[in-house]
Design a protein around this motif. Structure first.
Motif, short mmCIF file in Angstrom:
data_model
loop_
_atom_site.label_atom_id
_atom_site.label_comp_id
_atom_site.label_asym_id
_atom_site.label_seq_id
_atom_site.Cartn_x
_atom_site.Cartn_y
_atom_site.Cartn_z
N TYR A 3 -77.73 58.20 13.05
CA TYR A 3 -78.41 57.74 11.83
C TYR A 3 -79.90 57.57 12.09
CZ TYR A 3 -74.14 57.16 9.14
OH TYR A 3 -72.98 57.41 8.43
N ALA A 4 -80.25 57.04 13.26
CA ALA A 4 -81.66 56.88 13.61
C ALA A 4 -82.34 58.25 13.73
CB ALA A 4 -81.79 56.11 14.92
N LEU A 5 -81.65 59.22 14.33
CA LEU A 5 -82.20 60.57 14.44
C LEU A 5 -82.36 61.22 13.07
CD1 LEU A 5 -80.25 61.69 17.60
CD2 LEU A 5 -82.75 61.75 17.37
N ALA A 6 -81.39 61.02 12.19
CA ALA A 6 -81.48 61.59 10.83
C ALA A 6 -82.68 61.01 10.10
CB ALA A 6 -80.19 61.31 10.06
N GLU A 7 -82.89 59.72 10.20
CA GLU A 7 -84.02 59.09 9.52
C GLU A 7 -85.35 59.54 10.13
OE1 GLU A 7 -83.18 54.88 9.36
OE2 GLU A 7 -81.53 55.21 7.95
N ALA A 8 -85.40 59.66 11.45
CA ALA A 8 -86.63 60.13 12.11
C ALA A 8 -86.94 61.57 11.70
CB ALA A 8 -86.50 60.01 13.62
N ALA A 9 -85.93 62.41 11.60
CA ALA A 9 -86.12 63.80 11.17
C ALA A 9 -86.58 63.85 9.72
CB ALA A 9 -84.82 64.59 11.35
N LYS A 10 -86.03 62.99 8.89
CA LYS A 10 -86.46 62.93 7.48
C LYS A 10 -87.93 62.51 7.40
CE LYS A 10 -85.67 63.30 3.18
NZ LYS A 10 -85.66 64.65 2.67
N ASP A 11 -88.34 61.57 8.26
CA ASP A 11 -89.75 61.14 8.29
C ASP A 11 -90.68 62.28 8.68
OD1 ASP A 11 -88.94 58.59 7.56
OD2 ASP A 11 -89.14 57.75 9.58
N LEU A 12 -90.15 63.26 9.43
CA LEU A 12 -90.93 64.45 9.79
C LEU A 12 -90.87 65.53 8.71
CD1 LEU A 12 -90.07 64.79 13.59
CD2 LEU A 12 -92.29 64.21 12.60
N ASP A 177 -90.20 63.74 18.76
CA ASP A 177 -91.58 64.10 19.14
C ASP A 177 -91.60 65.07 20.31
OD1 ASP A 177 -92.66 62.56 17.12
OD2 ASP A 177 -93.24 60.89 18.42
N ALA A 178 -90.68 64.90 21.25
CA ALA A 178 -90.61 65.78 22.42
C ALA A 178 -89.99 67.14 22.07
CB ALA A 178 -89.82 65.11 23.53
N ILE A 179 -88.97 67.13 21.24
CA ILE A 179 -88.22 68.35 20.91
C ILE A 179 -88.90 69.20 19.85
CG2 ILE A 179 -86.07 69.13 19.82
CD1 ILE A 179 -84.69 66.79 21.24
N TYR A 180 -89.54 68.57 18.90
CA TYR A 180 -90.08 69.27 17.72
C TYR A 180 -90.99 70.46 18.04
CZ TYR A 180 -91.69 69.72 12.89
OH TYR A 180 -91.97 70.19 11.64
N PRO A 181 -91.91 70.36 19.01
CA PRO A 181 -92.76 71.53 19.30
C PRO A 181 -91.95 72.76 19.73
CG PRO A 181 -93.73 69.57 20.25
CD PRO A 181 -92.37 69.17 19.74
N SER A 182 -90.88 72.56 20.50
CA SER A 182 -90.07 73.71 20.91
C SER A 182 -89.31 74.31 19.73
CB SER A 182 -89.09 73.33 22.04
OG SER A 182 -88.07 72.48 21.58
N CYS A 183 -88.98 73.46 18.74
CA CYS A 183 -88.32 73.96 17.52
C CYS A 183 -89.27 74.87 16.76
CB CYS A 183 -87.90 72.81 16.63
SG CYS A 183 -86.65 71.77 17.32
N LEU A 184 -90.50 74.42 16.60
CA LEU A 184 -91.49 75.21 15.87
C LEU A 184 -91.71 76.55 16.56
CD1 LEU A 184 -94.13 72.48 14.97
CD2 LEU A 184 -92.45 73.54 13.44
#
Length: 188
Positions: A3-12, A177-184
């Motif tokens: 749930y915390a990851l889902a909310e953090a992803a939504k914030d992004l 924050d750590a994973i997102y750049p590799s996703c892009l």
């Protein structure tokens, strides 16, 4: 943690689907929520969402086994079997790792009680993951049934990052924050 990851992803500003087993948490706002109860339901839901997804984070602690017989009604004392036989649940993370495309990022969690980093690194390779989040579930003050966690993030490239004990919302933000750049990089 999911749930915390889902909310953090939504914030992004990500479009987020959360597949959740039974919990006592409020539905996160702006997140597509799919509720499941069994490992088989979790597998079906994950496979139905997987194809068009760029980032998949699997942090559920799905049981490795289930009873081989399911009773549709309550059993009385004299009807209860003398032994219960179990069968393996599907390894959902491994199944998704086999199906993963080059433009998808697959992240798993390794809930461990000993030899945590070694076990996590083995799982990272064995299941064809891009990242794994290792956490020690033997500690009572973090992880399950706690608002706090403490994890080590490991990439397939060997990058490691220790995220010290904090509330799950902050841990989720640091993970993304750590994973997102590799996703892009992968989805381009």
């Amino acid at each position: 943690m999911g749930y915390a990851l889902a909310e953090a992803a939504k914030d992004l500003k990500m479009e987020v689907s959360l597949i959740s087993g039974p919990v006592n948490l409020p539905n996160p706002k702006g997140v597509h929520l799919v509720r499941v109860e069994t490992a088989i339901e979790m597998q079906e839901a994950m496979e139905s969402q997987f194809e068009g997804t760029d980032l998949i984070i699997m942090c559920a602690a799905v049981s490795d086994h289930r009873p081989s017989v399911k009773y549709e009604k309550k059993l009385r004392k004299d009807e209860f079997p003398n032994r219960i036989i179990f069968k393996r649940n599907p390894d959902i993370l491994k199944i998704l790792g086999r199906k993963k495309k080059k433009n998808q990022v697959l992240v798993g969690f390794a809930a461990e009680t000993n030899d945590i980093l070694n076990s996590a690194q083995n799982k990272l390779k064995e299941k064809n993951l891009d990242w794994i989040v290792a956490n020690d579930v033997s500690k009572n003050d973090i992880g399950f049934s706690s608002d706090k966690n403490e994890v080590t993030l490991i990439s397939v490239d060997g990058f490691q990052m220790q995220i010290p004990s904090n509330n799950k919302s902050k841990i989720a933000k640091e993970i993304l924050d750590a994973i997102y750049p590799s996703c892009l990089e992968k989805v381009r």
